[in-house]
Design a protein around this motif. Structure first.
Motif, PDB file in Angstrom:
ATOM      1  N   THR A  86      31.547  37.255  43.778  1.00  0.00           N
ATOM      2  CA  THR A  86      31.966  37.098  42.391  1.00  0.00           C
ATOM      3  C   THR A  86      33.479  36.958  42.366  1.00  0.00           C
ATOM      4  OG1 THR A  86      30.151  38.494  41.665  1.00  0.00           O
ATOM      5  CG2 THR A  86      31.949  38.199  40.113  1.00  0.00           C
ATOM      6  N   LEU A  88      36.903  37.011  40.019  1.00  0.00           N
ATOM      7  CA  LEU A  88      37.498  37.440  38.757  1.00  0.00           C
ATOM      8  C   LEU A  88      38.801  36.683  38.577  1.00  0.00           C
ATOM      9  CD1 LEU A  88      36.951  41.293  39.158  1.00  0.00           C
ATOM     10  CD2 LEU A  88      35.460  39.633  38.009  1.00  0.00           C
ATOM     11  N   HIS A 116      35.063  38.210  30.929  1.00  0.00           N
ATOM     12  CA  HIS A 116      35.145  39.519  31.578  1.00  0.00           C
ATOM     13  C   HIS A 116      36.161  40.348  30.800  1.00  0.00           C
ATOM     14  CE1 HIS A 116      34.870  42.417  34.820  1.00  0.00           C
ATOM     15  NE2 HIS A 116      36.173  42.410  34.943  1.00  0.00           N
ATOM     16  N   LYS A 121      40.179  36.484  30.453  1.00  0.00           N
ATOM     17  CA  LYS A 121      39.628  37.046  31.687  1.00  0.00           C
ATOM     18  C   LYS A 121      38.201  36.528  31.866  1.00  0.00           C
ATOM     19  CE  LYS A 121      42.498  41.109  31.501  1.00  0.00           C
ATOM     20  NZ  LYS A 121      42.594  42.517  31.242  1.00  0.00           N
ATOM     21  N   TRP A 122      37.914  36.081  33.098  1.00  0.00           N
ATOM     22  CA  TRP A 122      36.634  35.445  33.384  1.00  0.00           C
ATOM     23  C   TRP A 122      36.013  36.020  34.657  1.00  0.00           C
ATOM     24  CZ3 TRP A 122      34.790  32.001  29.883  1.00  0.00           C
ATOM     25  CH2 TRP A 122      35.706  31.509  28.944  1.00  0.00           C
ATOM     26  N   GLN A 123      34.692  35.992  34.684  1.00  0.00           N
ATOM     27  CA  GLN A 123      33.928  36.401  35.863  1.00  0.00           C
ATOM     28  C   GLN A 123      33.042  35.230  36.250  1.00  0.00           C
ATOM     29  OE1 GLN A 123      31.911  40.148  35.495  1.00  0.00           O
ATOM     30  NE2 GLN A 123      30.445  39.647  37.086  1.00  0.00           N
ATOM     31  N   ASN A 153      35.472  40.255  43.404  1.00  0.00           N
ATOM     32  CA  ASN A 153      35.139  41.539  42.787  1.00  0.00           C
ATOM     33  C   ASN A 153      35.022  42.579  43.903  1.00  0.00           C
ATOM     34  OD1 ASN A 153      34.473  43.420  40.859  1.00  0.00           O
ATOM     35  ND2 ASN A 153      32.297  42.899  40.882  1.00  0.00           N
TER      36      ASN A 153
END
Length: 161
Positions: A86, A88, A116, A121-123, A153
């Protein structure tokens, strides 16, 4: 533990011994020590320990039923730090949604994208099998203008004081 031994046994051609495999974390995570496998990497172009580890991770990621292979780092207390497939990504305040979308679209092997936490903010769930390739991608994205951070992550161990 049986799953770990079975996996190490299939990876035996890579130089791992079954006793070096240990199941940890739920969902089938297996930790393999590299002592015996490192000793078997005898290739003139691979001189340093770092290069040997990279080759071992590349070889393990090539095994069909390995979902994700990453190095395990250690924190200052010697506790393991590893990461998931993952990514981030956080953007600098003021980065437009269009600019964020353009950067997010540059990330290869993306399975899904979601916010996120707060804005910017993104995941990204990825299909990377090789953790070193994921780290390389994170470093490339982190160097782009408007990106505050890009990192896998990380899974760390917390202590209560």
């Amino acid at each position: 533990m049986e799953q770990a031994r079975t996996f190490a046994g299939r990876g035996g051609h890579l130089g791992y011994q079954a006793e070096e495999a240990e199941s940890f974390r739920p969902n089938g995570w297996i930790r393999l020590e590299t002592k015996s496998a490192i000793a078997k990497v005898n290739h003139p172009a691979i001189a340093t320990k770092r290069e040997k580890h990279k080759k071992l991770i590349d070889d393990l990621a090539a095994i069909a039923d390995a979902e994700f292979v990453c190095p395990i780092f250690k924190d200052k207390k010697g506790n393991p730090i590893h990461f998931e497939a993952t990514l981030l990504i956080g953007f600098v305040d003021g980065t437009t949604e269009a600019a964020q979308a353009a950067i997010l679209s540059r990330v290869p092997n993306v399975r899904s994208v979601g916010r996120h936490g707060p804005r910017n903010k993104w995941q990204l769930q990825t299909t990377f099998k090789n953790g070193l390739a994921l780290l390389d991608t994170a470093n490339e994205i982190a160097a782009l203008p408007g990106v505050r951070y890009a990192e896998p992550n990380f899974v760390v161990q917390a202590e209560l004081k």
